[in-house]
Design an enzyme around this catalytic site. Structure first.
Site, PDB file in Angstrom:
ATOM      1  N   GLU A 105       0.806  -1.229   0.000  1.00 43.90           N
ATOM      2  CA  GLU A 105       0.000   0.000   0.000  1.00 43.90           C
ATOM      3  C   GLU A 105       0.837   1.276   0.000  1.00 43.90           C
ATOM      4  O   GLU A 105       0.521   2.230   0.719  1.00 43.90           O
ATOM      5  CB  GLU A 105      -0.934   0.018   1.219  1.00 43.90           C
ATOM      6  CG  GLU A 105      -1.934  -1.113   1.187  1.00 43.90           C
ATOM      7  CD  GLU A 105      -2.801  -1.184   2.429  1.00 43.90           C
ATOM      8  OE1 GLU A 105      -3.974  -1.533   2.278  1.00 43.90           O
ATOM      9  OE2 GLU A 105      -2.314  -0.921   3.545  1.00 43.90           O
TER      10      GLU A 105
HETATM   11  C1  TNX Z   1      -4.342  -4.132   4.616  1.00 44.63           C
HETATM   12  S1  TNX Z   1      -2.541  -6.330   4.321  1.00 44.63           S
HETATM   13  C2  TNX Z   1      -3.107  -3.802   5.139  1.00 44.63           C
HETATM   14  C3  TNX Z   1      -3.000  -3.335   6.518  1.00 44.63           C
HETATM   15  C4  TNX Z   1      -4.340  -3.243   7.186  1.00 44.63           C
HETATM   16  C5  TNX Z   1      -5.179  -4.419   6.789  1.00 44.63           C
HETATM   17  C6  TNX Z   1      -6.491  -4.490   7.483  1.00 44.63           C
HETATM   18  C7  TNX Z   1      -1.538  -5.274   4.196  1.00 44.63           C
HETATM   19  C8  TNX Z   1      -0.259  -5.731   3.743  1.00 44.63           C
HETATM   20  N1  TNX Z   1      -1.912  -4.037   4.505  1.00 44.63           N
HETATM   21  O1  TNX Z   1      -2.335  -2.099   6.571  1.00 44.63           O
HETATM   22  O2  TNX Z   1      -4.142  -3.230   8.552  1.00 44.63           O
HETATM   23  O3  TNX Z   1      -5.396  -4.366   5.408  1.00 44.63           O
HETATM   24  O4  TNX Z   1      -7.149  -5.690   7.215  1.00 44.63           O
END
Ligand code: TNX
EC number: 3.2.1.52
Length: 509
Positions: A315
């Site tokens: 992300e």
């Molecule tokens: C996605 S999974 C994220 C996290 C959040 C999560 C909540 C991932 C690698 N990044 O930053 O906490 O979703 O489900």
């Protein structure tokens, strides 16, 4: 077999748990002969090695309170339960368990195998063995042989200690629960926008300031180096390897807030206690960024005996693709410089994963074909894959719309859905040889205490453990749900408040 005629329902005299009523399902089970009965004369006989003795003491600590027996751990004489190391087809973590009227012997090539065999033995005893006060017994172990080795070497659980901080004792409690199901990796998500949780001597404000809050604005916290070492030590006493994660270049607001010079504009943002993602980025163009990463990785690597260091990489919505690739090209060699192997979330496959790197896939059914193909291509080129599909084994997803905790962005994930898939052929184009295993992440935006962890992890964690350990041939929801149901009374005895999914035929009572 005695029948009690006073009650409405006939109560059978205790018969031992069948050898195949174990989670994760053992690779092979051959019942035969009479059961072994643990009595006040039972000893645990161990080889004269420190590690075997330690596993023996661990088993004794389980058995003593509930049986009320002395259960001495001895290197000579008086047997009953025997733990022995021997050459054989057991691999690094497998074991063999032989049980008969004269005793139970667990044999393994390494202490980890003995430890996993001990977890199997626990499940063969009545659930009341897990209680901490004396119970009536009898303590029977069915006769026969179990031969067991894991399908995958990576059977992980991730705990996000950034969104909410969890103390060393809370982490240890989870480690003990993970060990019950032969989980062997504890991935700690040590930094994110909301909190930096590990002391770094060369950048002290990361922890003291960056760790001073959490989601919702609570006090947060961080691990001193001594705390972290204690977690590593405890996890290793339960045969789990700690995989520390510093999430970069996104998910870094806590670091950016702690040191203005890490920001491209030289201005530190405020601390963050919300739950948005994707708004922060380290400054890819500044050299100080790489001094910072070098120092952090160096100190963390020095505290971590395990092989892996996780650099996040998910992300990074505030980092351009070009910058992301540049960043990963500079940071991955730093992990190697300190002797560790890179792990990253699967977005790393959009950059240039270094040789031997491991990508953790967290997509879902709806993830685009292009993104899946990118992961598959990396896997074909030698990148290892750990599977954490969000719509299957994200332990922070709600079970149903009524689940009071958790999120639902990846959908609702009931127990059957989390179990009923095969890591070996889950992602098209990923050779099964590239699959290192599975890992169940628990993100903690909505999770703030041990009871919350347990409600979200149980029962799904047991299914993830089975996917990671048991041969594909044993995979069967109908059989699994009955074996899973038998875990309920164990969790009650251990004080684990689990979700009583209506999909599972929990025993009454
Ligand atoms: C996605 S999974 C994220 C996290 C959040 C999560 C909540 C991932 C690698 N990044 O930053 O906490 O979703 O489900």
């Amino acid at each position: 077999m005695g029948v009690c005629v006073t009650g409405a329902a006939p109560v059978r005299a205790a018969s031992p748990t069948p050898l195949d009523r174990v989670v994760p399902a053992p690779a092979s089970v051959a019942p035969s002969g009479s059961p072994y009965r643990i009595t006040r004369d039972t000893h645990i006989r161990v080889d004269d090695s420190r590690e075997t003795r330690r596993v023996g003491e661990y088993l004794a600590t389980v058995l003593r309170p509930s049986t009320g027996y002395r259960i001495p751990v001895t290197a000579h004489g008086g047997a009953g339960i025997r733990l022995r190391l021997a050459k054989g087809p057991y691999g690094a973590e497998g074991y063999r368990l032989d049980s008969g009227a004269n005793g139970v012997t667990i044999t393994a090539a390494r202490a980890a195998g003995l430890f996993h065999g001990v977890q199997t033995l626990r499940q063969l005893l009545p659930a009341a063995v897990e209680k901490d006060s004396v119970q009536p017994g009898p303590w029977l172990v069915a006769g026969g042989t179990i031969k067991d080795t894991p399908r995958y070497g990576w059977r992980g659980a991730m705990l996000d200690v950034s969104r909410h901080f969890f103390t060393v004792d809370q982490v240890k409690r989870y480690v003990d629960q993970l060990a019950l199901y032969k989980i062997n990796k504890l991935h700690l998500h040590l930094s994110d926008d909301q909190g930096w949780r590990i002391a770094v001597d060369s950048w002290p404000r990361l922890a003291t300031y960056g760790g001073s809050t959490q989601v919702g604005g609570g006090p947060g916290g961080y691990y001193t180096k001594a705390d972290y070492k204690e977690i590593v030590r405890y996890a290793s006493s339960r045969y789990l390897e700690v995989v520390p994660e510093i999430d970069m270049p996104g998910h870094t607001n806590a670091a950016l807030a702690s040191y203005a010079e890490l920001n491209c504009d030289g201005v530190a943002p405020p601390l963050y206690t919300g739950t948005e993602v994707g708004f922060s980025s380290l400054c890819v163009g500044k050299d100080i960024t790489y001094d910072f990463v070098d120092d952090v990785i160096g100190e963390l690597a020095a505290l971590t005996p395990g092989k892996y260091l996780h650099i996040g990489g998910d992300e990074a919505h505030s980092t351009s693709h070009e910058d992301y690739v540049k960043f990963m090209d500079r940071v991955q060699p730093l992990v190697a410089k300190y002797g560790k192997t890179v792990v990253g979330w699967h977005q790393l496959t959009g950059a240039n994963p270094s040789r031997g790197a491991v990508a953790q896939y967290w997509g879902l059914d709806g993830t685009s074909a292009e993104e899946k193909a990118q992961v598959a291509k990396a896997a074909q080129n030698g990148t290892g894959i750990v599977l954490s599909p969000a719509d299957r084994i994200y332990l922070d997803m709600k079970y149903t719309a009524d689940t009071p905790l958790g999120l639902d962005w990846a959908g609702l994930v009931e127990v059957k859905r989390s179990y009923d898939w095969d890591p070996g052929n889950y992602l098209p184009g990923v050779p099964s040889s590239a699959v290192r295993g599975v890992e169940a992440p628990l993100w903690t935006e909505t999770i703030s205490k041990s009871a919350d962890i347990e409600y979200m992890a149980f029962p799904r964690l047991a299914g993830v453990a089975e996917l990671g350990w048991s041969p594909a041939a044993t995979h069967d929801w109908e059989g699994y749900k009955d074996r899973l149901a038998a875990q309920g009374p164990r969790w009650e005895a251990l004080g684990i408040g689990f979700y009583r999914s209506p999909q599972v035929p929990w025993p009454a009572g």
